[in-house]
Design an enzyme around this catalytic site. Structure first.
Site, PDB file in Angstrom:
ATOM      1  N   LYS A  31       6.546  -6.591  -2.944  1.00 16.33           N
ATOM      2  CA  LYS A  31       7.767  -6.925  -2.395  1.00 16.33           C
ATOM      3  C   LYS A  31       7.709  -8.412  -1.684  1.00 16.33           C
ATOM      4  O   LYS A  31       8.652  -9.241  -2.002  1.00 16.33           O
ATOM      5  CB  LYS A  31       8.104  -5.807  -1.301  1.00 16.33           C
ATOM      6  CG  LYS A  31       8.448  -4.564  -1.779  1.00 16.33           C
ATOM      7  CD  LYS A  31       9.259  -3.570  -0.695  1.00 16.33           C
ATOM      8  CE  LYS A  31       8.217  -3.547   0.701  1.00 16.33           C
ATOM      9  NZ  LYS A  31       7.082  -2.988   0.376  1.00 16.33           N
ATOM     10  N   ARG A 107      13.476   0.973   6.657  1.00 16.34           N
ATOM     11  CA  ARG A 107      12.246   2.017   6.164  1.00 16.34           C
ATOM     12  C   ARG A 107      12.754   3.293   6.171  1.00 16.34           C
ATOM     13  O   ARG A 107      12.117   4.059   5.670  1.00 16.34           O
ATOM     14  CB  ARG A 107      11.210   1.667   7.076  1.00 16.34           C
ATOM     15  CG  ARG A 107      10.619   0.044   7.021  1.00 16.34           C
ATOM     16  CD  ARG A 107       9.360   0.135   7.951  1.00 16.34           C
ATOM     17  NE  ARG A 107       8.845  -1.167   7.897  1.00 16.34           N
ATOM     18  CZ  ARG A 107       7.502  -1.585   6.989  1.00 16.34           C
ATOM     19  NH1 ARG A 107       7.401  -0.522   6.260  1.00 16.34           N
ATOM     20  NH2 ARG A 107       7.329  -2.618   7.215  1.00 16.34           N
ATOM     21  N   ARG A 141      -5.510  -8.670  -0.954  1.00 22.32           N
ATOM     22  CA  ARG A 141      -4.423  -9.418  -0.512  1.00 22.32           C
ATOM     23  C   ARG A 141      -4.688 -10.374   0.321  1.00 22.32           C
ATOM     24  O   ARG A 141      -5.250 -10.047   1.638  1.00 22.32           O
ATOM     25  CB  ARG A 141      -3.388  -8.509  -0.201  1.00 22.32           C
ATOM     26  CG  ARG A 141      -2.114  -9.021   0.111  1.00 22.32           C
ATOM     27  CD  ARG A 141      -1.028  -8.186   0.033  1.00 22.32           C
ATOM     28  NE  ARG A 141      -0.936  -7.152   1.432  1.00 22.32           N
ATOM     29  CZ  ARG A 141      -0.022  -6.228   1.601  1.00 22.32           C
ATOM     30  NH1 ARG A 141       1.163  -6.145   0.649  1.00 22.32           N
ATOM     31  NH2 ARG A 141      -0.028  -5.538   2.714  1.00 22.32           N
ATOM     32  N   ARG A 186      -4.965  -9.464   6.446  1.00 26.78           N
ATOM     33  CA  ARG A 186      -4.233  -8.681   7.497  1.00 26.78           C
ATOM     34  C   ARG A 186      -4.957  -7.591   7.955  1.00 26.78           C
ATOM     35  O   ARG A 186      -5.474  -6.863   7.145  1.00 26.78           O
ATOM     36  CB  ARG A 186      -2.710  -8.265   7.075  1.00 26.78           C
ATOM     37  CG  ARG A 186      -1.728  -9.339   7.219  1.00 26.78           C
ATOM     38  CD  ARG A 186      -0.645  -9.127   6.503  1.00 26.78           C
ATOM     39  NE  ARG A 186      -0.148  -7.560   6.602  1.00 26.78           N
ATOM     40  CZ  ARG A 186       1.038  -7.406   5.738  1.00 26.78           C
ATOM     41  NH1 ARG A 186       1.593  -8.021   5.074  1.00 26.78           N
ATOM     42  NH2 ARG A 186       1.267  -6.128   5.815  1.00 26.78           N
ATOM     43  N   ARG A 197      -0.579   4.266   5.299  1.00 25.39           N
ATOM     44  CA  ARG A 197       0.630   3.828   5.108  1.00 25.39           C
ATOM     45  C   ARG A 197       1.347   4.170   3.721  1.00 25.39           C
ATOM     46  O   ARG A 197       2.567   4.506   3.988  1.00 25.39           O
ATOM     47  CB  ARG A 197       0.572   2.065   5.062  1.00 25.39           C
ATOM     48  CG  ARG A 197       0.053   1.206   6.144  1.00 25.39           C
ATOM     49  CD  ARG A 197      -0.203  -0.015   6.053  1.00 25.39           C
ATOM     50  NE  ARG A 197       0.892  -0.889   5.419  1.00 25.39           N
ATOM     51  CZ  ARG A 197       0.963  -1.984   4.692  1.00 25.39           C
ATOM     52  NH1 ARG A 197      -0.511  -2.601   4.607  1.00 25.39           N
ATOM     53  NH2 ARG A 197       1.930  -2.619   4.631  1.00 25.39           N
TER      54      ARG A 197
END
Length: 245
Positions: A31, A107, A141, A186, A197
């Site tokens: 996203k 969310r 990532r 992160r 998650r």
């Protein structure tokens, strides 16, 4: 390259008809990457609650300190910390008649109802990808230490899905801000946090897709950004053209 791709696929029509987008999808599906690149190419605002909250964390604000305790564990930040923050941002963009992509919010269904009170979205785009692919790629990532531009160091080959790394054109220099930079990972991108998650997403966020079913369109991300970003632009062009025909 991406700017030329936008022109070739006719996406400047987005500037003639500013769209209010919401991007949905599981954590790690892309996203942030897709919305940031689209916004940069089409001149839209990228409204990312993750970026807004990380700014609060970096600045050590009261909201940031409380949000950090949830973000580091992969839990959703409580609605009360983000609802008003997003509303203020969207109200300003609406007054400017500027197109935007809402990324990472709402969310849950309650937040979706709140959003419907202050903005009428044009399109909801659901980016879809198998969870096992997400787990494999998300460990690679990274983001630019200077501006947050997204990259990925992983090579993923699973079944018919092949994804090459997404790296800056010049090592150590960000494609977006053109500054010397480091690639940062992160804390919530470590695999155990990622799996948590994804579980939270399935339980809490996925029902949002049903809420937006009338204006939602699903795009399957089955390859690298290099290959699928042009396909994504063509996908948007088709739906926007049909709407304004």
């Amino acid at each position: 390259m991406f700017k030329n791709t936008v022109i070739r696929f006719g996406i400047p029509t987005l500037k003639q008809h500013p769209q209010k987008f919401l991007f949905l999808g599981a954590p790690g599906v892309g996203k942030g990457t897709y919305s940031a690149r689209l916004c940069r190419d089409a001149g839209y605002a990228h409204v990312s609650t993750g970026d807004l909250l990380r700014t609060e964390v970096a600045e050590g604000t009261v909201v940031g300190r409380e949000a950090k305790s949830y973000m580091d564990k992969g839990d959703l930040v409580p609605s009360g910390l983000v609802d008003e923050m997003v509303k203020v941002k969207i109200d300003a963009l609406t007054k400017q008649k500027r197109g935007f992509v809402l990324d990472g919010y709402p969310r849950n269904v309650e937040q979706a109802k709140i959003v419907s009170e202050f903005v009428d979205l044009d399109f909801v785009i659901n980016l879809a990808q198998p969870f096992d692919v997400i787990e494999n790629k998300i460990s690679g990532r990274r983001s630019c230490s200077e501006c947050g531009e997204g990259y990925n160091t992983s090579t993923v080959t699973m079944g018919s899905i092949t994804m090459e790394p997404l790296l800056p054109a010049q090592e150590g220099v960000c494609d977006a801000c053109k500054k010397p930079m480091d690639l940062l990972q992160r804390a919530d991108d470590h695999i155990d946090v990622v799996r948590h998650r994804l579980d939270v997403y399935s339980e809490v966020t996925k029902p949002v897709e049903e809420f937006y079913s009338e204006i939602m369109h699903t795009f399957d991300v089955l390859g690298s950004t290099k290959i699928y970003y042009p396909k994504f632009l063509e996908f948007l062009k088709t739906h926007i053209t049909a709407k304004h025909a």
